[in-house]
Design an enzyme around this catalytic site. Structure first.
Site, PDB file in Angstrom:
ATOM      1  N   LYS A  98       0.887  -1.167   0.000  1.00  0.00           N
ATOM      2  CA  LYS A  98       0.000   0.000   0.000  1.00  0.00           C
ATOM      3  C   LYS A  98       0.927   1.220   0.000  1.00  0.00           C
ATOM      4  O   LYS A  98       1.280   1.764   1.052  1.00  0.00           O
ATOM      5  CB  LYS A  98      -0.910  -0.035   1.235  1.00  0.00           C
ATOM      6  CG  LYS A  98      -2.105   0.885   1.133  1.00  0.00           C
ATOM      7  CD  LYS A  98      -3.117   0.578   2.228  1.00  0.00           C
ATOM      8  CE  LYS A  98      -4.157   1.672   2.367  1.00  0.00           C
ATOM      9  NZ  LYS A  98      -5.020   1.870   1.209  1.00  0.00           N
TER      10      LYS A  98
HETATM   11  C1  LIG Z   1      -6.380  -0.253  -3.951  1.00  0.00           C
HETATM   12  C2  LIG Z   1      -7.107  -0.805  -2.771  1.00  0.00           C
HETATM   13  N1  LIG Z   1      -7.629  -2.048  -2.844  1.00  0.00           N
HETATM   14  C3  LIG Z   1      -8.285  -2.597  -1.805  1.00  0.00           C
HETATM   15  C4  LIG Z   1      -8.456  -1.895  -0.622  1.00  0.00           C
HETATM   16  C5  LIG Z   1      -9.168  -2.546   0.537  1.00  0.00           C
HETATM   17  O1  LIG Z   1      -8.260  -2.821   1.553  1.00  0.00           O
HETATM   18  P1  LIG Z   1      -8.688  -2.809   3.098  1.00  0.00           P
HETATM   19  O2  LIG Z   1      -9.832  -3.724   3.227  1.00  0.00           O
HETATM   20  O3  LIG Z   1      -7.485  -3.315   3.801  1.00  0.00           O
HETATM   21  O4  LIG Z   1      -9.016  -1.410   3.445  1.00  0.00           O
HETATM   22  C6  LIG Z   1      -7.936  -0.617  -0.508  1.00  0.00           C
HETATM   23  C7  LIG Z   1      -8.081   0.154   0.740  1.00  0.00           C
HETATM   24  O5  LIG Z   1      -7.189   0.167   1.540  1.00  0.00           O
HETATM   25  C8  LIG Z   1      -7.241  -0.065  -1.600  1.00  0.00           C
HETATM   26  O6  LIG Z   1      -6.733   1.167  -1.521  1.00  0.00           O
END
Ligand SMILES: Cc1ncc(COP(=O)(O)O)c(C=O)c1O
Length: 311
Positions: A157
């Site tokens: 991330k």
């Molecule tokens: C690109 C992306 N995909 C998926 C997610 C979902 O991840 P999470 O459930 O950990 O928030 C997020 C959010 O963080 C994201 O930015």
């Protein structure tokens, strides 16, 4: 974004307006940062952070993937976050820790630049709107493909990687949709611009696998477990674009958006054009978990200690 009283910056609590950085910060120029989006809910057991340790763990993994040593332990970041929420007197909030290459060097070799860490918290309502959470959103498959495993690291991330999501988000917004769905580099369904995606076909919940370039969502893990606990079958497999049009139900999950039904994809109504029964069942159970209403998922909550009174 509503200001809160304090922000945690490299171990020091600063006033919101004083939480500034230098314009020559490396991460500002090259996107060399890793971050998390986390939520604290006003739960049955008091304010508590949902799957806090999982988020912090992913933050450290993202940092490691970009050769970025975070100069604090995960436990220090956890404690700092809980303390910050308490100091700001919040019962629920969005939490944004970010570790980034700071001020000191320029150029593409970043390893000599310091790694700075900040944690901000603020109030943030439903990312795709309350109406979207209730009745579903309209989504468009983006012309932009999700970053691929051979040019970047979808599992991280990382700040710079979000330019990909941002292009897709702007495109969908300009075209009049609430969210973008990105395909992976093979043309299979990958995820929303900031959410994981699920479809229901013949009563089975399907979601793209780890190899599809998804971010390994913390809520995705929770949803898979909750759905299975409810007795639904969940299969991780490649999804063809047309399967979104043919699906009985489609929904998205993410920390900011929580669980949002998708009622249309590319102007095709999904199922009846209303949130489906499986989506609603999983959404209700998920909300119950977020708010501490289900005993078995209470271990996912990290309670915020009541701040000690100022003497
Ligand atoms: C690109 C992306 N995909 C998926 C997610 C979902 O991840 P999470 O459930 O950990 O928030 C997020 C959010 O963080 C994201 O930015």
């Amino acid at each position: 974004m509503e200001p809160t009283a304090k922000i945690w910056m490299n171990g020091v609590l600063r006033d919101w307006d004083d939480a500034t950085i230098h314009v020559s910060t490396h991460g500002l120029h090259y996107g060399t940062g890793v971050f998390e989006g986390i939520r604290c809910y006003d739960t049955e057991i008091g304010p508590a952070v949902f799957r806090h340790k999982d988020h912090i763990d992913r933050l450290y993994k993202s940092a490691e993937l970009y050769y970025m040593p975070i100069p604090y332990t995960p436990e220090q970041i956890r404690q700092a976050t809980l303390e910050l929420i308490g100091k700001n007197g919040m019962r629920s909030c969005y939490i944004r820790p970010i570790a980034y290459r700071g001020y000191g060097t320029m150029g593409l070799f970043p390893l000599d630049a310091p790694v700075d860490v900040t944690i901000a918290v603020w109030e943030w309502g439903a990312y795709l709107g309350d109406e979207g959470t209730r009745n579903g959103i309209r989504a468009k498959v983006s012309s932009w493909r999700r970053i691929s495993n051979d040019s970047l690291i979808p599992h991280a991330k990382a700040s710079g990687q979000y330019l990909n999501s941002i292009l897709a988000k702007i495109e969908s917004h300009k075209a009049g949709y609430e969210e973008a769905i990105l395909l992976d580099d093979h043309g299979f369904v990958c995820e929303g611009s900031g959410e994981n995606i699920y479809a229901v076909r013949d009563g089975v919940i399907i979601t793209p696998p780890q190899t599809a370039g998804i971010l390994d969502g913390i809520n995705r893990k929770a949803i898979i477990q909750i759905a299975r606990d409810l007795g639904f079958e969940v299969v991780e497999r490649d999804i063809a674009r047309a399967e979104l049009y043919l699906a009985e139900e489609v929904f998205l999950t993410g920390t900011a958006a929580e669980l949002v039904p998708v009622r249309e994809v590319d102007d095709h109504a999904v199922g009846t054009g209303k949130p489906g029964e499986i989506t609603k069942a999983v959404q209700t159970a998920f909300h119950d978990a977020l708010y501490g209403r289900t005993e078995r998922y209470r271990e996912w909550l990290d309670p915020v200690p009541v701040p000690s009174p100022v003497r």
